[in-house]
Design a protein around this motif. Structure first.
Motif, short mmCIF file in Angstrom:
data_model
loop_
_atom_site.label_atom_id
_atom_site.label_comp_id
_atom_site.label_asym_id
_atom_site.label_seq_id
_atom_site.Cartn_x
_atom_site.Cartn_y
_atom_site.Cartn_z
N ASP A 1 0.87 -1.18 0.00
CA ASP A 1 0.00 0.00 0.00
C ASP A 1 0.90 1.22 0.00
O ASP A 1 1.69 1.41 0.93
N ILE A 2 0.78 2.04 -1.05
CA ILE A 2 1.67 3.20 -1.18
C ILE A 2 0.82 4.46 -1.19
O ILE A 2 -0.17 4.54 -1.94
N LYS A 3 1.18 5.43 -0.37
CA LYS A 3 0.44 6.70 -0.39
C LYS A 3 0.57 7.33 -1.79
O LYS A 3 1.68 7.32 -2.35
N ALA A 4 -0.50 7.90 -2.29
CA ALA A 4 -0.45 8.50 -3.64
C ALA A 4 0.71 9.49 -3.72
O ALA A 4 1.41 9.57 -4.73
N GLU A 5 0.93 10.22 -2.65
CA GLU A 5 2.00 11.22 -2.63
C GLU A 5 3.38 10.60 -2.86
O GLU A 5 4.28 11.25 -3.39
N ASP A 6 3.54 9.34 -2.42
CA ASP A 6 4.85 8.67 -2.56
C ASP A 6 4.92 7.83 -3.83
O ASP A 6 5.99 7.33 -4.19
N PHE A 7 3.76 7.61 -4.45
CA PHE A 7 3.72 6.72 -5.63
C PHE A 7 4.33 7.40 -6.85
O PHE A 7 5.05 6.79 -7.63
N PHE A 8 4.03 8.70 -7.01
CA PHE A 8 4.54 9.43 -8.18
C PHE A 8 5.90 10.00 -7.81
O PHE A 8 5.99 10.86 -6.92
N ILE A 9 6.97 9.52 -8.45
CA ILE A 9 8.28 9.96 -7.98
C ILE A 9 9.01 10.89 -8.95
O ILE A 9 9.90 11.61 -8.56
N ASP A 10 8.63 10.85 -10.23
CA ASP A 10 9.26 11.77 -11.20
C ASP A 10 8.43 11.75 -12.48
O ASP A 10 7.43 11.03 -12.56
#
Ligand code: FAD
Length: 282
Positions: free
Chosen positions: A141-150
Motif C-alpha cells: 500500500d503506497i500513499k499516492a504522494e509517494d507513488f509518483f516519484i518523477d
C-alpha cells in the motif's frame, strides 16, 4: 512479440517479473499509441482484461472506497458511490480526454503511466488515496504522494502491478472540486487544481490542495493547506496559499504553456476550485 491473457494477478505478476521488457496492457490508450509511434517495443504484452479482481468500484462498511485498476474513466465518472471529498476522483475522471478515451483508459493505466499533466494524480493526492500494488513480493500500500516519484516514473518495482486505488472515508461535511485549464476541450491540463475541503459552517477545518502539471509530480504543500485552515477561505488566505504552492512548484515549460503562464494560473484556479467545492456542499 508475445501476447498473454492471464486470469489471475499472480500469473500476470509472474509473467512480468521474468521479462523486464514485458508490459502490462490495460486500456491501451497510451501504450498502443506509444508502440505505434515506435517509442516502445515490448517483447511481451500481458493483458489485464481477464483478471476479474481488477474490475469495479466497491465501498466497505467504514466508507473506504476501492477502485479496481481496470476500472475505466467512464465508470469512475458515472459512479454514485463516491461521497463528499472522495468525489474529487469523479470530477477528475469527467474531464479526462474525450468519450472514446474515457471508455478505453483505466485508473491503473493512467496512474502507472504517471504523466504529470494527467488528471488522476493530483486528484488522488488531494484525496489522500492509497495505491495498492501486487508483485513478486506480495501486496504493498503506497500513499499516492509517494507513488509518483518523477516525470513518467512511479515507485512500482519490476513485475509489480497497480491492483487498486483506495480512497479513505470522507469526513463529515467535506466536499471537493477539480479545476482544469486546458488549451481546448479534451486536451491534457496546462494546469489543474484539486481541492478537498471540510468546513464547519463558514470556517475551513481541513483542506488538501494539490496541483497537476505544476511539476514532474503532483505538487502539495502542508504550509499551503495550513494557510487555509481556520480561515473563512477569504481572498487573502487563498492568495497566501497560492503563493506557497507556486514556491513549491517546479513548473513544466512545454507546448501546453510556459512555466510562467502555468504559475499565473495558480491563484485563479485555486480560487475557483475552493468556490466550486463550497458550492457543492451547500
Ligand atoms: P495503457 O495505455 O494500457 O497503459 C499505460 C501504461 O501503464 C503502460 O506502460 C502499461 O504497461 C502500464 N500499465 C497499465 N496498467 C497497469 C497496471 N495496472 N499496473 C502497472 N502498469 C500498468 N489522460 C488524462 O489524465 N487527461 C486527459 O485529458 C487525457 N487525454 C488523452 C487524450 C488522448 C488522445 C489519449 C490517447 C490519452 C489521453 N489521456 C489523458 C491518457 C488516458 O487517460 C489513458 O487512460 C492513460 O494514459 C492510460 O490508460 P490505459 O488504461 O489506456 O493504459
Amino acid at each position: 512479440m508475445n501476447f498473454y491473457e492471464p486470469a489471475t494477478l499472480e500469473e500476470a505478476a509472474g509473467l512480468l517479473a521474468k521479462d523486464e521488457d514485458a508490459r502490462p496492457l490495460a486500456g491501451g490508450a497510451t501504450l498502443v499509441a506509444m508502440m505505434n509511434a515506435e517509442l516502445l517495443e515490448p517483447t511481451s504484452l500481458v493483458s489485464l482484461r481477464r483478471i476479474a479482481s481488477l474490475n469495479g468500484i466497491s465501498t466497505s462498511s467504514d466508507g473506504t472506497v476501492t477502485i479496481g485498476a481496470m476500472t475505466t474513466h467512464h465508470e469512475v465518472s458515472n459512479t454514485e458511490v463516491l461521497d463528499g471529498g472522495q468525489a474529487i476522483v469523479r470530477h477528475a475522471a469527467r474531464v479526462i480526454g474525450h468519450p472514446a478515451i474515457r471508455n478505453m483508459g483505466t485508473m491503473g493505466g493512467s496512474i502507472s503511466h504517471a504523466d504529470p499533466a494527467a488528471d488522476y494524480p493530483a486528484a488522488l493526492v488531494a484525496a489522500n488515496a492509497m495505491i495498492e500494488t501486487f508483485g513478486p513480493s506480495g501486496t504493498r500500500d503506497i500513499k499516492a504522494e509517494d507513488f509518483f516519484i518523477d516525470f513518467l516514473e512511479t515507485s512500482l518495482e519490476q513485475g509489480e502491478l497497480v491492483s487498486a486505488v483506495r480512497l479513505p472515508p470522507s469526513s463529515r461535511g467535506s466536499s471537493a472540486a477539480y479545476e482544469k485549464f486546458a488549451r481546448v476541450d479534451g486536451d491534457f491540463a496546462t494546469l489543474s487544481v484539486a481541492v478537498v475541503v471540510t468546513m464547519d459552517t463558514d470556517t475551513c477545518t481541513q483542506i488538501r490542495v494539490s496541483l497537476g502539471s505544476a511539476g514532474p509530480t503532483p505538487v502539495r504543500a502542508d504550509m499551503a493547506d495550513a494557510a487555509l485552515v481556520g480561515t473563512v477561505l477569504d481572498d487573502d488566505a487563498v492568495s497566501a496559499a497560492a503563493a506557497i504552492l507556486i514556491e513549491a512548484s517546479d513548473p513544466l515549460d512545454d507546448v501546453r504553456g510556459s512555466a510562467e503562464y502555468r504559475m499565473m494560473l495558480v491563484p485563479e484556479l485555486l480560487r475557483r476550485a475552493i468556490a466550486g467545492a463550497r458550492k457543492l456542499r451547500s
